[in-house]
Write a protein that holds these residues in place. Structure first.
Motif, PDB file in Angstrom:
ATOM      1  N   ARG A   5      26.401 -68.815  -1.091  1.00 27.64           N
ATOM      2  CA  ARG A   5      27.763 -69.352  -1.243  1.00 27.64           C
ATOM      3  C   ARG A   5      28.476 -68.723  -2.432  1.00 27.64           C
ATOM      4  O   ARG A   5      29.667 -68.409  -2.365  1.00 27.64           O
ATOM      5  N   MET A   6      27.743 -68.519  -3.525  1.00 23.73           N
ATOM      6  CA  MET A   6      28.350 -67.894  -4.699  1.00 23.73           C
ATOM      7  C   MET A   6      28.729 -66.446  -4.404  1.00 23.73           C
ATOM      8  O   MET A   6      29.781 -65.969  -4.841  1.00 23.73           O
ATOM      9  N   ASP A  61      31.909 -66.285  -2.489  1.00 27.75           N
ATOM     10  CA  ASP A  61      33.070 -66.486  -3.362  1.00 27.75           C
ATOM     11  C   ASP A  61      33.351 -65.272  -4.235  1.00 27.75           C
ATOM     12  O   ASP A  61      34.492 -65.004  -4.587  1.00 27.75           O
ATOM     13  N   ASP A  62      32.299 -64.552  -4.623  1.00 27.82           N
ATOM     14  CA  ASP A  62      32.422 -63.377  -5.483  1.00 27.82           C
ATOM     15  C   ASP A  62      31.507 -62.282  -4.946  1.00 27.82           C
ATOM     16  O   ASP A  62      30.339 -62.210  -5.321  1.00 27.82           O
TER      17      ASP A  62
END
Length: 149
Positions: free
Chosen positions: A72-73, A76-77
């Protein structure tokens, strides 16, 4: 059929927005994964009254949640660092599931998902199956602190 590494098309892995639809927000999940890791490593006493019923299942729950958090991180990035961390933690889940194939919940074995350069699609498949099953690997009561985190 062509499939992009993040879509899950063609292999049955849900796209990220479906796989993580019921996931806690990133901050809460990060706190919970860190707490589980501290319990696992013996740096913090767990809230349970005794040992976990199934150590392999508890280890898998931690690996799965950590891999999903990193995935998920990275979504996002998508910089090289977060993507590499997501690939590494996904690989650790795959290694665990190879040793304990009965704990895998999704329709595809980890080695069946080879379209992506990492096993992130497998993490999404397994996280979605795990949450759909009501998170069965958490066989101990959570403390009020964990519930509120």
């Amino acid at each position: 059929m062509d499939a992009t590494p993040d879509s899950g098309e063609g292999i049955g892995a849900p796209p990220p927005h479906e796989a993580y639809a019921n996931a806690p927000d990133l901050r809460r999940e990060m706190h919970q994964v860190l707490a589980l890791g501290a319990e696992r490593d013996g740096r913090q006493a767990g809230p349970g009254t005794g040992p976990l019923v199934d150590a392999a299942a508890a280890e898998r729950a931690w690996l799965l949640r950590r891999a999903a958090l990193m995935d998920r991180m990275a979504l996002d990035d998508p910089a090289p660092g977060p993507v590499a961390a997501a690939a590494e933690t996904a690989g650790q889940l795959v290694l665990h599931d190879r040793r304990h194939p009965g704990l895998a919940a999704g329709p595809h074995h980890p080695d069946a998902i080879t379209l992506a350069p990492s096993h992130r699609l497998y993490v999404r498949q397994e996280y979605a199956a795990w949450t759909a099953a009501g998170r069965p690997d958490l066989n101990r009561p959570r403390s009020d602190k964990e519930k509120d985190a």
